[in-house]
Design a protein around this motif. Structure first.
Motif, PDB file in Angstrom:
ATOM      1  N   ARG A   1       0.857  -1.178   0.000  1.00 48.97           N
ATOM      2  CA  ARG A   1       0.000   0.000   0.000  1.00 48.97           C
ATOM      3  C   ARG A   1       0.898   1.235   0.000  1.00 48.97           C
ATOM      4  N   ALA A   2       0.312   2.377  -0.305  1.00 48.27           N
ATOM      5  CA  ALA A   2       1.004   3.653  -0.175  1.00 48.27           C
ATOM      6  C   ALA A   2       0.068   4.609   0.547  1.00 48.27           C
ATOM      7  N   PHE A   3       0.556   5.200   1.647  1.00 50.22           N
ATOM      8  CA  PHE A   3      -0.272   6.077   2.471  1.00 50.22           C
ATOM      9  C   PHE A   3       0.239   7.516   2.496  1.00 50.22           C
ATOM     10  N   LYS A   4       1.548   7.680   2.419  1.00 48.45           N
ATOM     11  CA  LYS A   4       2.139   9.015   2.451  1.00 48.45           C
ATOM     12  C   LYS A   4       3.542   8.918   1.867  1.00 48.45           C
ATOM     13  N   PRO A   5       4.136  10.043   1.465  1.00 48.38           N
ATOM     14  CA  PRO A   5       5.504  10.000   0.941  1.00 48.38           C
ATOM     15  C   PRO A   5       6.464   9.378   1.948  1.00 48.38           C
ATOM     16  N   MET A   6       7.393   8.579   1.433  1.00 46.80           N
ATOM     17  CA  MET A   6       8.388   7.924   2.277  1.00 46.80           C
ATOM     18  C   MET A   6       9.689   8.710   2.254  1.00 46.80           C
ATOM     19  N   VAL A   7      10.285   8.859   3.429  1.00 44.38           N
ATOM     20  CA  VAL A   7      11.561   9.571   3.553  1.00 44.38           C
ATOM     21  C   VAL A   7      12.658   8.563   3.879  1.00 44.38           C
ATOM     22  N   ILE A   8      13.629   8.440   2.970  1.00 45.24           N
ATOM     23  CA  ILE A   8      14.800   7.583   3.194  1.00 45.24           C
ATOM     24  C   ILE A   8      15.902   8.483   3.743  1.00 45.24           C
ATOM     25  N   ALA A   9      16.447   8.155   4.900  1.00 43.62           N
ATOM     26  CA  ALA A   9      17.449   9.021   5.516  1.00 43.62           C
ATOM     27  C   ALA A   9      18.711   8.243   5.856  1.00 43.62           C
ATOM     28  N   CYS A  10      19.824   8.887   5.669  1.00 45.63           N
ATOM     29  CA  CYS A  10      21.133   8.319   5.989  1.00 45.63           C
ATOM     30  C   CYS A  10      21.254   8.077   7.491  1.00 45.63           C
ATOM     31  N   PRO A  11      21.830   6.939   7.927  1.00 47.41           N
ATOM     32  CA  PRO A  11      21.974   6.679   9.362  1.00 47.41           C
ATOM     33  C   PRO A  11      23.116   7.469   9.996  1.00 47.41           C
ATOM     34  N   GLY A  12      24.042   7.952   9.169  1.00 45.10           N
ATOM     35  CA  GLY A  12      25.181   8.699   9.700  1.00 45.10           C
ATOM     36  C   GLY A  12      26.374   7.821  10.008  1.00 45.10           C
ATOM     37  N   CYS A  13      27.563   8.381   9.884  1.00 44.28           N
ATOM     38  CA  CYS A  13      28.804   7.684  10.219  1.00 44.28           C
ATOM     39  C   CYS A  13      29.880   8.735  10.467  1.00 44.28           C
ATOM     40  N   GLY A  14      31.134   8.317  10.538  1.00 46.69           N
ATOM     41  CA  GLY A  14      32.224   9.256  10.801  1.00 46.69           C
ATOM     42  C   GLY A  14      32.459  10.234   9.673  1.00 46.69           C
ATOM     43  N   ARG A  15      31.891   9.991   8.512  1.00 42.99           N
ATOM     44  CA  ARG A  15      32.063  10.908   7.392  1.00 42.99           C
ATOM     45  C   ARG A  15      31.049  12.046   7.403  1.00 42.99           C
ATOM     46  N   THR A  16      29.932  11.830   8.118  1.00 42.35           N
ATOM     47  CA  THR A  16      28.881  12.851   8.111  1.00 42.35           C
ATOM     48  C   THR A  16      29.185  13.938   9.121  1.00 42.35           C
ATOM     49  N   THR A  17      28.794  15.151   8.801  1.00 39.30           N
ATOM     50  CA  THR A  17      29.171  16.294   9.623  1.00 39.30           C
ATOM     51  C   THR A  17      28.068  16.716  10.584  1.00 39.30           C
ATOM     52  N   SER A  18      28.432  16.951  11.809  1.00 36.36           N
ATOM     53  CA  SER A  18      27.549  17.423  12.879  1.00 36.36           C
ATOM     54  C   SER A  18      26.201  16.708  12.844  1.00 36.36           C
ATOM     55  N   THR A  19      25.115  17.452  13.001  1.00 40.51           N
ATOM     56  CA  THR A  19      23.778  16.850  13.019  1.00 40.51           C
ATOM     57  C   THR A  19      22.884  17.458  11.934  1.00 40.51           C
ATOM     58  N   VAL A  20      23.498  18.116  10.954  1.00 36.59           N
ATOM     59  CA  VAL A  20      22.717  18.826   9.949  1.00 36.59           C
ATOM     60  C   VAL A  20      21.772  17.891   9.199  1.00 36.59           C
ATOM     61  N   PHE A  21      22.295  16.764   8.714  1.00 35.21           N
ATOM     62  CA  PHE A  21      21.445  15.865   7.923  1.00 35.21           C
ATOM     63  C   PHE A  21      20.384  15.211   8.801  1.00 35.21           C
ATOM     64  N   GLN A  22      20.731  14.964  10.099  1.00 37.64           N
ATOM     65  CA  GLN A  22      19.739  14.384  10.999  1.00 37.64           C
ATOM     66  C   GLN A  22      18.591  15.359  11.236  1.00 37.64           C
ATOM     67  N   GLU A  23      18.955  16.615  11.438  1.00 36.49           N
ATOM     68  CA  GLU A  23      17.933  17.639  11.657  1.00 36.49           C
ATOM     69  C   GLU A  23      17.063  17.820  10.421  1.00 36.49           C
ATOM     70  N   LEU A  24      17.696  17.783   9.244  1.00 32.06           N
ATOM     71  CA  LEU A  24      16.921  17.923   8.019  1.00 32.06           C
ATOM     72  C   LEU A  24      15.997  16.723   7.825  1.00 32.06           C
ATOM     73  N   GLY A  25      16.521  15.524   8.079  1.00 32.39           N
ATOM     74  CA  GLY A  25      15.697  14.330   7.949  1.00 32.39           C
ATOM     75  C   GLY A  25      14.477  14.390   8.842  1.00 32.39           C
ATOM     76  N   ARG A  26      14.682  14.779  10.102  1.00 28.83           N
ATOM     77  CA  ARG A  26      13.559  14.892  11.035  1.00 28.83           C
ATOM     78  C   ARG A  26      12.576  15.970  10.582  1.00 28.83           C
ATOM     79  N   GLU A  27      13.111  17.100  10.134  1.00 25.09           N
ATOM     80  CA  GLU A  27      12.241  18.198   9.722  1.00 25.09           C
ATOM     81  C   GLU A  27      11.413  17.826   8.492  1.00 25.09           C
ATOM     82  N   ILE A  28      12.016  17.074   7.566  1.00 24.36           N
ATOM     83  CA  ILE A  28      11.266  16.657   6.376  1.00 24.36           C
ATOM     84  C   ILE A  28      10.201  15.632   6.744  1.00 24.36           C
TER      85      ILE A  28
END
Length: 407
Positions: free
Chosen positions: A292-319
């Motif tokens: 089924r499809a109910f709403k848009p799905m957001v695929i988000a990176c889990p993060g690792c030592g290459r990712t910087t600060s929490t910017v992508f995490q904050e964006l993922g949550r905000e989206i």
């Protein structure tokens, strides 16, 4: 969709529950249950409204005494006035036959009756009480769910099967006899309902247990031995992540095999917790499996030592929050938007590739990367965004895409 889980859907008899079709090649239906005192009509109607707006397509309520049965028509009226047409299912135990007899308006207002064959009565009264409920269903032209439950199995049936097994040349282990008792109880009850005059297109069966492997075994047996529509769910999934994991593990196996026409995720809420959580989990299981499809799905990176600060995490949550907020609005205006896939990635390793696979993707800069975020739409890089308002820019891109594609 070309997913194997869709292609392999078991052919079951379709059942109309109010305005919702269960089985018969209809999409798998999401349902839930209230935990209010049904006698409190206002509180129950309010919770049904919340569950319905969260996406529950069927809602079950407890009908356990005269006060609850008397409240049911008022609950239906309240929902109708709110514009909520979600079918209500009555959950009956022990005295369901007398409640339906003494409160005819209750039976008329409900869209389906859930009957547990293990506690409709005992010995001579068992068939009489069950027959009374089936006759009420026929008179009101309502379907039933024969809800066999591990914790309230017909003890006479268990004893009979255990005795037969003990006399066998190759007796089976007790747990296998319990599986057979679960399945036999559902099928025998369905056969009895048919004898009384209820059509096969008015019958749904469930076999609720609390262990994943027992669940899978019982439903595989049912699927092999009947073509009735089947309702899936663990009877007590548990709290928090345990309940979610257990339900996902059991139901996903069966759904992938094409078994199951409607599901409920029986999560134990935290005290005062939101009952809507079980609806959201059910939707997410069906959507991640491609059923089924109910709403848009957001695929988000889990993060690792290459990712910087929490910017992508904050964006993922905000989206994610943005999608939740906008979905009711989009649903009113755009047909098909729920199939949208978004990717929020944290660095150059998988960022571009995952973004190209999504309808819209953003690859944020990781450690040591140029402070810019390329945007990919339908597999192609279309622009690069920079600045302190990347979040807002990305939301605007999403809004524009939905309007252009589905407007």
């Amino acid at each position: 969709m070309s997913y194997s889980a869709v292609e392999k859907r078991r052919a079951s008899i379709g059942v109309m529950v109010g305005n919702i079709k269960v089985g018969g090649n209809a999409p798998v239906v999401v349902q839930s249950m209230t935990n209010t005192d049904t006698a409190d009509a206002r509180a129950t109607a309010d919770q049904i409204e919340q569950l319905a707006r969260a996406g529950s397509e069927l809602v079950r309520i407890t009908v356990d005494r005269d006060e609850a049965a008397a409240a049911v028509p008022h609950i239906r009226d309240m929902l109708d006035k709110k514009g909520i047409d979600t079918p209500i299912i009555g959950d009956f135990h022990y005295i369901g036959h007398t409640l339906l007899r003494d409160h005819p308006a209750c039976g008329e207002a409900l869209a389906k009756y859930r009957i547990n064959p293990g506690n409709v009565g005992f010995k001579a009264k068992q068939d009489l009480n069950y027959s009374m409920m089936i006759e009420q269903a026929i008179a009101n032209d309502k379907p039933i769910r024969i809800g066999v439950n591990w914790g309230s199995l017909d003890q006479a049936m268990i004893k009979r099967l255990m005795d037969e097994n003990a006399k066998s040349e190759k007796p089976l282990e007790a747990r296998l006899i319990m599986h057979e008792a679960m399945v036999r109880s559902g099928l025998d009850s369905a056969a009895r309902a048919r004898e009384i005059g209820l059509g096969a297109d008015k019958i749904i069966i469930s076999a609720k247990v609390s262990e994943v492997q027992d669940l899978i075994t019982c439903y595989r047996m049912l699927a092999e031995r009947c073509d009735y529509a089947l309702h899936l769910g663990l009877t007590e999934a548990g709290m928090g992540s345990k309940g979610i994991v257990a339900s996902t593990a059991g139901l996903s196996v069966l759904l992938q095999e094409g078994i199951g026409d409607t599901i409920r995720i029986s999560l134990t809420p935290e005290p005062g917790g939101n009952r809507n959580r079980e609806v959201i989990v059910a939707q997410e299981i069906l959507q991640t499996m491609g059923l089924r499809a109910f709403k848009p799905m957001v695929i988000a990176c889990p993060g690792c030592g290459r990712t910087t600060s929490t910017v992508f995490q904050e964006l993922g949550r905000e989206i994610e929050e943005f999608v939740e907020l906008r979905t009711p609005v989009w649903r009113e205006k755009y047909s098909g938007f729920e199939n949208l896939q978004l990717a929020v990635m944290g660095c150059i390793v998988n960022g571009p590739g995952e973004s190209k696979q999504a309808d819209i993707g953003i690859s944020l800069p990781g450690i040591g990367e140029v402070p810019a975020a390329p945007i990919y739409i339908d597999g192609k890089k279309v622009r690069t965004i920079r600045g302190t308002d990347i979040n807002q820019q990305f939301k605007t891109i999403i809004e524009d895409y939905i309007q252009n594609r589905w407007g």
